[in-house]
Motif scaffolding. Structure first.
Motif: not given
Length: 173
Positions: A32, A35-36, A39-40, A42-43, A46, A116-117, A120-121
């Protein structure tokens, strides 16, 4: 065994079969906290879709990220331009847990399969488990593999043939 019966974290690698609720919660908290950043990443991946064996941007973004998380990173692992390996180890001995991070996109449609997910997973799981190894001083090793060319290129098959999975007690994706 119910989680209410588990009260203390494992103190050595022989107790992994009964991972306690506090350890699991700590892993979740570590993920957690990242997380930010995850996400960055992943994007970013992507928005730069790359076909199998051509995941140069994803390779660079993911390896820099894992270095920032204090993993020892080997770029272009196993003689493959876009494969990579990130290792985090506490103590000597213990279990070796592997994770995969797929990175490639589909021709003409990008990351429709969500690599992309998946990328990061794998990073998230490695970061969480590494944090728990460190906090609870559990001997063990995390090996995160950047696995290229999964959309028809057989990246994991190539890595397997080259010995990337040797020594792992388990490898998850």
């Amino acid at each position: 065994m119910s989680s209410s019966n588990i009260t203390s974290p494992p103190t050595d690698s022989t107790q992994w079969s009964t991972v306690s609720l506090p350890v699991a919660q700590f892993i979740e908290q570590a993920i957690q906290e990242a997380s930010d950043e995850l996400r960055a990443v992943s994007l970013d991946i992507h928005s730069h879709p790359e076909l199998g064996w051509e995941e140069h941007h994803a390779h660079d973004v993911l390896t820099k990220f894992m270095e920032k998380k204090n993993f020892q990173v080997e770029r272009h692992a196993y003689g493959m331009d876009t494969a990579w390996k990130a290792i985090y180890e506490v103590g000597q001995g213990g279990r070796t847990i592997g994770f995969n991070s797929e990175m490639d996109a589909l021709m003409g449609i990008g990351h429709a399969c969500g690599h992309n997910l998946i990328a990061i997973s794998g990073c998230a799981a490695a970061i969480g488990v590494a944090a728990a190894l460190k906090k609870y001083n559990i001997a063990g090793k995390i090996v995160l593999l950047g696995t290229p060319a999964e959309e028809g290129g057989g990246g994991k098959t190539e890595l397997l043939a080259l010995g990337a999975y040797k020594g792992m007690d388990a490898c998850l994706m």
